[in-house]
Design an enzyme around this catalytic site. Structure first.
Site, short mmCIF file in Angstrom:
data_model
loop_
_atom_site.label_atom_id
_atom_site.label_comp_id
_atom_site.label_asym_id
_atom_site.label_seq_id
_atom_site.Cartn_x
_atom_site.Cartn_y
_atom_site.Cartn_z
N ASP A 42 0.81 -1.22 0.00
CA ASP A 42 0.00 0.00 0.00
C ASP A 42 0.84 1.28 0.00
O ASP A 42 0.30 2.37 0.08
CB ASP A 42 -0.91 0.02 1.24
CG ASP A 42 -1.90 -1.12 1.19
OD1 ASP A 42 -2.27 -1.54 0.08
OD2 ASP A 42 -2.30 -1.60 2.27
N HIS A 245 28.01 8.14 -11.32
CA HIS A 245 26.64 8.09 -10.77
C HIS A 245 26.63 7.32 -9.46
O HIS A 245 25.80 6.43 -9.26
CB HIS A 245 25.67 7.47 -11.78
CG HIS A 245 25.46 8.32 -13.00
ND1 HIS A 245 24.97 7.84 -14.18
CD2 HIS A 245 25.69 9.64 -13.21
CE1 HIS A 245 24.91 8.82 -15.07
NE2 HIS A 245 25.34 9.93 -14.50
N ASP A 262 27.19 16.07 -5.50
CA ASP A 262 26.32 16.49 -6.61
C ASP A 262 24.90 16.33 -6.10
O ASP A 262 24.38 15.21 -6.05
CB ASP A 262 26.59 15.61 -7.84
CG ASP A 262 25.81 16.07 -9.07
OD1 ASP A 262 24.88 16.89 -8.92
OD2 ASP A 262 26.13 15.58 -10.17
N ASP A 273 20.86 21.98 -10.08
CA ASP A 273 21.84 20.89 -10.24
C ASP A 273 23.22 21.46 -9.92
O ASP A 273 23.78 22.20 -10.74
CB ASP A 273 21.75 20.39 -11.70
CG ASP A 273 22.57 19.14 -11.94
OD1 ASP A 273 23.18 18.62 -10.99
OD2 ASP A 273 22.61 18.69 -13.11
N HIS A 352 32.76 12.61 -19.65
CA HIS A 352 31.37 13.02 -19.91
C HIS A 352 31.35 14.40 -20.58
O HIS A 352 32.38 15.05 -20.72
CB HIS A 352 30.54 13.01 -18.62
CG HIS A 352 31.02 13.92 -17.52
ND1 HIS A 352 30.86 15.28 -17.54
CD2 HIS A 352 31.67 13.64 -16.35
CE1 HIS A 352 31.35 15.80 -16.43
NE2 HIS A 352 31.86 14.83 -15.69
N HIS A 356 24.11 19.96 -19.78
CA HIS A 356 22.84 19.52 -20.35
C HIS A 356 21.82 20.61 -20.11
O HIS A 356 22.02 21.48 -19.25
CB HIS A 356 22.39 18.19 -19.71
CG HIS A 356 22.46 18.21 -18.20
ND1 HIS A 356 21.47 18.75 -17.42
CD2 HIS A 356 23.43 17.78 -17.34
CE1 HIS A 356 21.81 18.65 -16.14
NE2 HIS A 356 23.01 18.07 -16.05
N HIS A 363 17.73 16.59 -16.56
CA HIS A 363 18.23 16.54 -17.95
C HIS A 363 17.03 16.96 -18.79
O HIS A 363 16.20 16.14 -19.16
CB HIS A 363 18.74 15.15 -18.32
CG HIS A 363 20.02 14.81 -17.60
ND1 HIS A 363 20.70 13.65 -17.82
CD2 HIS A 363 20.74 15.48 -16.67
CE1 HIS A 363 21.80 13.62 -17.04
NE2 HIS A 363 21.83 14.71 -16.33
N GLU A 386 29.53 21.76 -16.13
CA GLU A 386 29.99 20.82 -15.12
C GLU A 386 31.20 19.97 -15.54
O GLU A 386 31.11 18.75 -15.61
CB GLU A 386 28.85 19.91 -14.70
CG GLU A 386 28.09 19.24 -15.84
CD GLU A 386 27.00 18.29 -15.32
OE1 GLU A 386 27.33 17.42 -14.51
OE2 GLU A 386 25.82 18.47 -15.73
N TYR A 390 38.58 12.81 -13.25
CA TYR A 390 38.39 11.59 -12.46
C TYR A 390 39.62 10.71 -12.66
O TYR A 390 39.78 10.10 -13.72
CB TYR A 390 37.11 10.87 -12.89
CG TYR A 390 35.94 11.84 -12.98
CD1 TYR A 390 35.20 12.16 -11.84
CD2 TYR A 390 35.61 12.47 -14.18
CE1 TYR A 390 34.16 13.07 -11.91
CE2 TYR A 390 34.58 13.39 -14.25
CZ TYR A 390 33.85 13.69 -13.11
OH TYR A 390 32.83 14.60 -13.18
N ARG A 407 34.41 17.41 -9.59
CA ARG A 407 33.49 18.02 -10.56
C ARG A 407 33.02 19.34 -9.94
O ARG A 407 32.83 19.42 -8.72
CB ARG A 407 32.29 17.10 -10.87
CG ARG A 407 31.32 17.69 -11.87
CD ARG A 407 30.34 16.66 -12.48
NE ARG A 407 29.47 16.00 -11.52
CZ ARG A 407 29.64 14.76 -11.10
NH1 ARG A 407 30.63 14.01 -11.55
NH2 ARG A 407 28.80 14.24 -10.21
N GLU A 409 29.98 22.14 -10.73
CA GLU A 409 28.79 22.28 -11.59
C GLU A 409 27.94 23.45 -11.14
O GLU A 409 27.58 23.57 -9.97
CB GLU A 409 27.95 20.99 -11.52
CG GLU A 409 26.63 21.09 -12.27
CD GLU A 409 25.87 19.77 -12.32
OE1 GLU A 409 26.03 18.95 -11.40
OE2 GLU A 409 25.12 19.59 -13.30
N1 GLY Z 1 23.09 15.52 -11.34
C1 GLY Z 1 22.98 15.01 -12.62
C2 GLY Z 1 23.92 15.64 -13.54
O1 GLY Z 1 24.80 16.37 -13.12
O2 GLY Z 1 23.80 15.53 -14.73
MN MN Z 2 24.20 18.07 -14.28
MN MN Z 3 24.75 17.28 -11.14
#
Ligand code: GLY
Ligand code: MN
Ligand code: MN
Length: 442
Positions: A42, A245, A262, A273, A352, A356, A363, A386, A390, A407, A409
């Site tokens: 439930d 991630h 993050d 973000d 990466h 975005h 995203h 961002e 790494y 990172r 961002e």
């Molecule tokens: N937090 C997700 C990204 O940075 O794309």
């Molecule tokens: Mn991001």
């Molecule tokens: Mn992020």
């Protein structure tokens, strides 16, 4: 009882629907919101409306569908749950069609239970049908049943829509350029998330667990009125910062390690973000400082590249150039800058892209290329910037750099003359971070 529900700007919502209707022309559009999802028995997952639906309605309840009739006399019809005393005792307030129509500014509102009866009628003699094709097999099947019900009336001289269009295509383009109200909400979301990052910098100590820092972030989001995190927070100490991630957030933080966070809040449907990286013990080592300042320089170069008229890819190119040169200078990579860029060997440490679109979804909606070319930035678009580095280690990597994950961002809105950083309230220079961390230890 005082509530802090967002004020509903019905004129803006009606304006969005009118613009969509003008783009679609004659026809019918159908847009269901997201379903509730069972977590177990439930217990449900926290409810989150569908972003497209919310963009056109601001209506927060599940079991709702927007139907728009285009052409000379456009109409917006909401199908939603009826008032129900029994259910409202268990689950709380529902608007019901009448109040929903009035408060959210629809032309008509009907009980959701009438959908299967009404939709074939509303589809009659409409030349086109738009809905989010292929997002949910159950909705696909339901819409096809309605369509076939209309087709069966062909001998009575009734025609069914001949063209089926994906409603997401025009909506993606609309969502890409934010209006003043959206930018204001995103600014406030950015501020809340920035305060949470400052708090994290102040309270972090060696020996704490990643989830303890996560708890401080979540506390700060919620106490400021944000409804939820915009995505699963990443709180990653030491080598965990190299997992892009990372989700576990359960390791103990060690003196001498970096902490990559993050995490950011969603406010009234809009995501922020933010990523920051800082030393658990409050002082960067010299290898950490060198790599950190490299990522910071790459981020600044990318932000400097954000302005109307430039290609979507310009900030990424700017960041990659700075990072690649730095990797050569720090002897993480051999070869010339041209070789590193040409062979993309920098991807070993920066794998990466630099950002975005950001909006209702973290995203966010919107294409990155048009006819095979990166699209140009225009005022009102919001993107993240961002870059990261790494360094998992390896025999050919100097030991001082092993397990460094960084990172940085921020969220950036394109303006008429350049850009505005929406998340600037968290420090990011080495000096400012160390000073804020010291103040927390005061
Ligand atoms: N937090 C997700 C990204 O940075 O794309
Ligand atoms: Mn991001
Ligand atoms: Mn992020």
């Amino acid at each position: 009882m005082k509530k802090t529900a967002p004020t509903i700007d019905t004129a803006t919502l009606a304006g969005r629907r009118a613009r969509l209707a003008a783009t679609l022309g004659p026809g019918i559009a159908i847009l269901p919101t997201a379903p509730e999802r069972v977590r177990n028995r439930d217990a449900h997952y926290g409810y989150r409306f569908d972003s497209y639906f919310y963009y056109l309605t601001a209506f927060p309840e599940p079991e709702s569908v927007l139907v728009m009739i285009g052409g000379d006399a456009p109409r917006a019809i909401l199908f939603c749950r009826e008032r129900n005393l029994e259910r409202e005792i268990w689950e709380g307030f529902r608007h019901g069609p009448e109040a929903a129509r009035e408060r959210y500014g629809f032309d008509e509102a009907l009980p959701i239970g009438t959908l299967d009866e009404m939709l074939p009628k509303l589809m009659e003699n409409q030349p086109a049908l738009s809905y989010p094709v292929g997002t949910d097999p159950l909705w696909d099947a339901r819409v096809m049943r309605w369509l076939n019900a209309v087709r069966e009336k062909a001998r009575a001289g009734i025609s069914a829509p001949e063209r089926i269009l994906d409603l997401r295509v025009p909506l993606d383009e609309m969502r890409l350029v934010k209006d003043r109200g959206e930018l204001d909400t995103m600014r406030r979301a950015g501020s809340i998330s920035a305060a949470a990052h400052r708090r994290a910098m102040q309270i972090t100590r060696p020996g704490m667990y990643e989830y303890e820092v996560e708890a401080e972030l979540l506390h700060e989001f919620r106490r400021a009125g944000a409804q939820a995190p915009a995505y699963g927070p990443i709180v990653a100490g030491g080598a965990n910062g190299c997992v892009l991630h990372y989700v576990f957030n359960d390791a103990q933080l060690e003196d001498g390690d970096l902490l990559l966070i993050d995490a950011a809040a969603e406010l009234d449907g809009y995501a922020s973000d933010i990523t920051r990286t800082f030393p658990v013990g409050g002082r960067f080592s010299s290898a950490q400082r060198d790599t950190y300042e490299l990522v910071l320089a790459a981020q600044q170069a990318a932000i400097d590249a954000v302005r109307p008229g430039v290609s979507w890819n310009a900030p990424h190119d700017a960041a990659v150039k700075v990072l690649a040169q730095g990797m050569v200078d720090l002897k993480l990579l051999s070869g010339s800058l041209d070789e590193v860029l040409e062979k993309e060997t920098y991807r070993r440490f920066y794998m990466h892209r630099t950002g975005h679109w950001l909006g209702l979804d973290v995203h966010d909606a919107g294409e990155y290329k048009h006819a095979g070319e990166w699209r140009a930035l225009t005022a009102g678009m919001v993107l993240t910037v961002e870059p990261g580095l790494y360094i998992r280690g390896g025999e050919d990597v100097p030991a001082a750099f092993h397990d460094i994950g960084i990172r940085i961002e921020d969220d950036v809105a394109v303006t008429d003359s350049g850009c505005e950083v929406l998340t600037g309230e968290v420090p990011k220079s080495v000096t400012d971070i160390e000073a804020l961390m010291r103040s927390g230890r005061g």
